[in-house]
Design a protein around this motif. Sequence first.
Motif, short mmCIF file in Angstrom:
data_model
loop_
_atom_site.label_atom_id
_atom_site.label_comp_id
_atom_site.label_asym_id
_atom_site.label_seq_id
_atom_site.Cartn_x
_atom_site.Cartn_y
_atom_site.Cartn_z
N PHE A 247 0.84 -1.20 0.00
CA PHE A 247 0.00 0.00 0.00
C PHE A 247 0.87 1.25 0.00
O PHE A 247 1.55 1.56 0.98
CB PHE A 247 -0.89 -0.06 1.24
CG PHE A 247 -1.78 1.14 1.41
CD1 PHE A 247 -2.62 1.54 0.39
CD2 PHE A 247 -1.79 1.85 2.59
CE1 PHE A 247 -3.44 2.65 0.53
CE2 PHE A 247 -2.61 2.96 2.76
CZ PHE A 247 -3.43 3.36 1.72
N ILE A 248 0.83 1.96 -1.13
CA ILE A 248 1.63 3.18 -1.27
C ILE A 248 0.78 4.38 -0.88
O ILE A 248 -0.34 4.53 -1.38
CB ILE A 248 2.10 3.34 -2.73
CG1 ILE A 248 3.02 2.18 -3.10
CG2 ILE A 248 2.77 4.68 -2.94
CD1 ILE A 248 3.44 2.16 -4.56
N THR A 249 1.31 5.22 -0.03
CA THR A 249 0.57 6.42 0.35
C THR A 249 1.52 7.48 0.90
O THR A 249 2.64 7.19 1.30
CB THR A 249 -0.50 6.10 1.42
OG1 THR A 249 -1.18 7.31 1.78
CG2 THR A 249 0.09 5.51 2.68
N HIS A 250 1.03 8.73 0.87
CA HIS A 250 1.79 9.81 1.50
C HIS A 250 1.33 9.99 2.95
O HIS A 250 1.94 10.72 3.71
CB HIS A 250 1.51 11.14 0.78
CG HIS A 250 2.30 11.30 -0.46
ND1 HIS A 250 1.76 11.12 -1.71
CD2 HIS A 250 3.60 11.61 -0.65
CE1 HIS A 250 2.71 11.32 -2.61
NE2 HIS A 250 3.82 11.62 -1.99
N ASP A 251 0.21 9.36 3.27
CA ASP A 251 -0.45 9.66 4.53
C ASP A 251 -0.05 8.69 5.63
O ASP A 251 -0.48 7.55 5.67
CB ASP A 251 -1.97 9.60 4.27
CG ASP A 251 -2.77 10.19 5.42
OD1 ASP A 251 -2.27 10.16 6.56
OD2 ASP A 251 -3.89 10.66 5.17
N LEU A 252 0.80 9.17 6.54
CA LEU A 252 1.32 8.29 7.60
C LEU A 252 0.22 7.84 8.55
O LEU A 252 0.27 6.72 9.08
CB LEU A 252 2.43 9.00 8.38
CG LEU A 252 3.85 8.84 7.83
CD1 LEU A 252 3.95 9.18 6.38
CD2 LEU A 252 4.85 9.62 8.65
N ALA A 253 -0.78 8.69 8.74
CA ALA A 253 -1.88 8.31 9.64
C ALA A 253 -2.65 7.14 9.05
O ALA A 253 -3.08 6.23 9.77
CB ALA A 253 -2.80 9.51 9.87
N VAL A 254 -2.80 7.14 7.73
CA VAL A 254 -3.51 6.04 7.07
C VAL A 254 -2.68 4.76 7.16
O VAL A 254 -3.21 3.68 7.44
CB VAL A 254 -3.83 6.42 5.60
CG1 VAL A 254 -4.31 5.21 4.82
CG2 VAL A 254 -4.88 7.52 5.56
N VAL A 255 -1.38 4.87 6.96
CA VAL A 255 -0.50 3.70 7.10
C VAL A 255 -0.67 3.09 8.49
O VAL A 255 -0.77 1.87 8.65
CB VAL A 255 0.99 4.09 6.89
CG1 VAL A 255 1.92 3.00 7.40
CG2 VAL A 255 1.25 4.33 5.43
N ALA A 256 -0.75 3.96 9.48
CA ALA A 256 -0.85 3.47 10.86
C ALA A 256 -2.15 2.70 11.08
O ALA A 256 -2.18 1.77 11.87
CB ALA A 256 -0.74 4.64 11.84
#
Length: 352
Positions: free
Chosen positions: A227-236
């Motif tokens: 999962f590629i994303t810029h959003d660290l909160a979403v990664v968490a």
Amino acid sequence: MSTHSGAGGAPQPGPSASGSAETVLTVAGLDVHAGSTQLLHDVTFSIQRGERVGLIGESGSGKSLTALAVMGLLAEGLTATGQVHLAGQEKELLGASERRMSHLRGDRMAMVFQEPMTALNPTMKVGKQVAEVMTLHGTASRTAAARRAVELLAQVGLPDADAVARSYPHQLSGGQRQRVVAAIALANDPLLLVCDEPTTALDVTVQALVLDLIVTGVEERDAAMLFITHDLAVVATVCERVLVMYGGRIVEAGPVTQVLGDPQHRYTQGLVAASDLDRARARGQREPLDTIRGNVPAAGRFPDGCVFRNRCDFATSVCETLPPWTPRGDHSAGERAAGYACFHPVGGESDE
Ligand SMILES: Nc1ncnc2c1ncn2[C@@H]1O[C@H](COP(=O)(O)OP(=O)(O)OP(=O)(O)O)[C@@H](O)[C@H]1O
Ligand SMILES: [Mg+2]
């Protein structure tokens, strides 16, 4: 703690070498070049069945190239070397024929891109597009595929699935279109789903909803997810593990709580601080500017040694050499599953 050479310490967990039949994807020593410019360096990671792994890093870090190399979708002129192994496939994926790769794509492995329109055929009704991925791969008869297509559309949260199936892509909203793309990606129960910023092009109000539906689909199939994303909160919230990429290299990796809660690489530390700042701004707080100084260099313009050293406040002359990979925690998961490559980690000096 022992340290290992970044280049020499790559794990080689082939289909059975690691003893785990559950490894879905293994990428080892992946290099990508555009002519004489090296874009990816020694990218090494693996994903287990049912595991969701995030890939983060600033724009231009090499995240999409990593995904595209895995899927066999690199643009013409780019060459990939190294190993990409998918469970159940005897042969390597790198260098596989386009025929074999297109057979695997949409079947054993699928990808959801940022912009749903690029993945959909504008001249075909969406129900037919979902059904086609099953009939083309021989996983369902025409009638069964048509019925299953409507079921899949309902599963990804499209309430009037029958009507949606009879629509053309332009008759749907962005959020609906991305759900259709998710239905196509999940139609053949892939082992691996690669998502590259799957919701950033959508209205913020539907982002979380669409992401949730994708994650539910992945969970139900016990699939692996990159999962590629810029959003660290979403990664968490979405991922168990995360890879941090910069300058075409993985500079830190590990469980999300470890990497985002206690980062060691100075680059990761900067990313986390910048993301905290974003959240503070969203709350309307004014805080001192805390971003990573400078900009991401163009491809091929990263410094030798530590790729981050020209933007790092802690860099010294030792950083002119390539930092070794320092494993962290449980090594049974593979040496590169958790660790970092930094001479001046947050937790103290590692190697000099
Ligand atoms: N076909 C290509 N030819 C030459 N260079 C390329 C090509 N594709 C990508 N690059 C370069 O490779 C580097 C990494 O690109 P990539 O698209 O993987 O970044 P990214 O991490 O996905 O960034 P973003 O967050 O903006 O999507 C960039 O410097 C980019 O310009
Ligand atoms: Mg990208």
